[in-house]
Motif scaffolding. Structure first.
Motif, PDB file in Angstrom:
ATOM      1  N   PHE A  50      35.263  65.597   2.042  1.00 49.09           N
ATOM      2  CA  PHE A  50      35.655  66.221   3.301  1.00 49.09           C
ATOM      3  C   PHE A  50      35.173  67.665   3.270  1.00 49.09           C
ATOM      4  CE2 PHE A  50      39.089  66.449   0.248  1.00 49.09           C
ATOM      5  CZ  PHE A  50      39.469  67.787   0.264  1.00 49.09           C
ATOM      6  N   GLU A  51      35.212  68.302   4.430  1.00 52.77           N
ATOM      7  CA  GLU A  51      34.741  69.683   4.511  1.00 52.77           C
ATOM      8  C   GLU A  51      35.927  70.646   4.562  1.00 52.77           C
ATOM      9  OE1 GLU A  51      31.234  71.401   7.019  1.00 52.77           O
ATOM     10  OE2 GLU A  51      33.071  71.602   8.205  1.00 52.77           O
ATOM     11  N   TYR A  53      36.781  74.761   5.390  1.00 55.21           N
ATOM     12  CA  TYR A  53      36.228  75.910   6.103  1.00 55.21           C
ATOM     13  C   TYR A  53      37.321  76.966   6.130  1.00 55.21           C
ATOM     14  CZ  TYR A  53      34.003  78.517   9.965  1.00 55.21           C
ATOM     15  OH  TYR A  53      33.430  79.484  10.749  1.00 55.21           O
ATOM     16  N   ARG A  64      32.154  77.621   3.948  1.00 59.10           N
ATOM     17  CA  ARG A  64      32.175  76.206   4.337  1.00 59.10           C
ATOM     18  C   ARG A  64      31.604  75.412   3.176  1.00 59.10           C
ATOM     19  NH1 ARG A  64      32.011  74.042   9.572  1.00 59.10           N
ATOM     20  NH2 ARG A  64      31.416  76.082  10.398  1.00 59.10           N
ATOM     21  N   THR A  66      31.441  71.116   1.466  1.00 56.64           N
ATOM     22  CA  THR A  66      31.857  69.722   1.420  1.00 56.64           C
ATOM     23  C   THR A  66      32.306  69.438   0.004  1.00 56.64           C
ATOM     24  OG1 THR A  66      30.201  69.214   3.098  1.00 56.64           O
ATOM     25  CG2 THR A  66      31.187  67.352   1.951  1.00 56.64           C
ATOM     26  N   GLN A 113      40.748  75.217   7.205  1.00 52.08           N
ATOM     27  CA  GLN A 113      40.596  74.056   8.075  1.00 52.08           C
ATOM     28  C   GLN A 113      39.941  72.921   7.289  1.00 52.08           C
ATOM     29  OE1 GLN A 113      38.703  75.135  11.886  1.00 52.08           O
ATOM     30  NE2 GLN A 113      39.148  77.265  11.343  1.00 52.08           N
ATOM     31  N   ASP A 115      38.008  69.158   7.660  1.00 55.82           N
ATOM     32  CA  ASP A 115      37.317  68.236   8.572  1.00 55.82           C
ATOM     33  C   ASP A 115      36.997  66.963   7.794  1.00 55.82           C
ATOM     34  OD1 ASP A 115      35.724  66.842  10.308  1.00 55.82           O
ATOM     35  OD2 ASP A 115      34.374  68.513  10.761  1.00 55.82           O
ATOM     36  N   THR A 116      37.782  65.913   8.042  1.00 53.56           N
ATOM     37  CA  THR A 116      37.585  64.651   7.308  1.00 53.56           C
ATOM     38  C   THR A 116      36.437  63.819   7.854  1.00 53.56           C
ATOM     39  OG1 THR A 116      39.253  63.589   8.698  1.00 53.56           O
ATOM     40  CG2 THR A 116      40.007  64.509   6.606  1.00 53.56           C
ATOM     41  N   SER A 117      35.832  64.243   8.961  1.00 52.60           N
ATOM     42  CA  SER A 117      34.682  63.500   9.490  1.00 52.60           C
ATOM     43  C   SER A 117      33.415  63.802   8.689  1.00 52.60           C
ATOM     44  CB  SER A 117      34.463  63.827  10.967  1.00 52.60           C
ATOM     45  OG  SER A 117      34.000  65.158  11.119  1.00 52.60           O
TER      46      SER A 117
END
Length: 198
Positions: A50-51, A53, A64, A66, A113, A115-117
């Motif tokens: 996941f990312e 940030y 940022r 991954t 933050q 971001d699981t996408s």
């Protein structure tokens, strides 16, 4: 979710290196979180990645990355910020200093933050792992444990209210009032006393 409407829940579980253990609660329904994670991973670990940030005050910039995992390791009062360690994709572990401690950078937690996408380019190599089990009620942790992989568990629910006895007939659970057992026992005991005295 398990045992909604039941009087109690019993979780019987084991890890790869232990005998079965039992946890019982009257707080129902319960939720169970269980799985395997690499030995040094935190509960944030995700094998697909996941990312993250966030704003880093020591670098004075947004960062940022991954990653497979992140961990908050401490607090740095000078910047009023926390320290964060990152486990990058395809790395066997967190980045570490010579003394074995995790390499960290500063983070303002309110800027973090997830971001699981965003996923890692390829899955990591299998690593020696630990297993964990967490039992919750209404989002609050009632019990947790960990051990060697794998973790196995089963849940039994007691649907019977107080002053009843749980009977299983033909695979179906029936809750029988205690009085159905106690009254005949009292009558038999009374008759036996009469016979013995008689």
């Amino acid at each position: 979710m398990y045992c909604s409407g039941a009087e109690s829940a019993v979780v019987v579980y084991s890890f790869g290196d232990t005998k079965e253990k039992t946890f019982k609660t009257k707080l129902t329904p319960i939720e169970i979180e269980a799985g395997n994670i690499p030995l040094d991973a935190s509960e944030n670990y995700d094998s697909s990645g996941f990312e993250v940030y966030f704003y880093s005050p020591n670098n004075r910039r947004w960062a940022r990355a991954t990653v497979l995992d992140y961990t908050i390791t401490g607090y740095y009062s000078y910047y009023n910020a926390h320290t964060i360690g990152l486990w990058y994709c395809n790395a066997p572990d967190y980045q570490r200093n010579e003394d074995g401690s995790i390499v960290t950078t500063l983070v303002y937690l309110d800027t973090l933050q997830i971001d699981t996408s965003v996923k890692c380019p390829k899955p990591p190599e299998p690593a020696e792992c630990k297993a964990h089990l967490k039992i919750l009620h209404g989002g609050k942790i009632l019990y947790q444990d960990q051990g060697k992989c794998p973790v196995n568990y089963k849940v039994n629910c007691d649907p019977c209210p107080p002053n009843t006895i749980r009977c299983v007939e033909g695979g179906k659970v029936r809750c029988v009032p205690c009085s159905e057992f106690l009254n005949p026992l009292k009558q038999i005991t009374s008759k036996l006393k009469q016979i013995n005295n008689g």
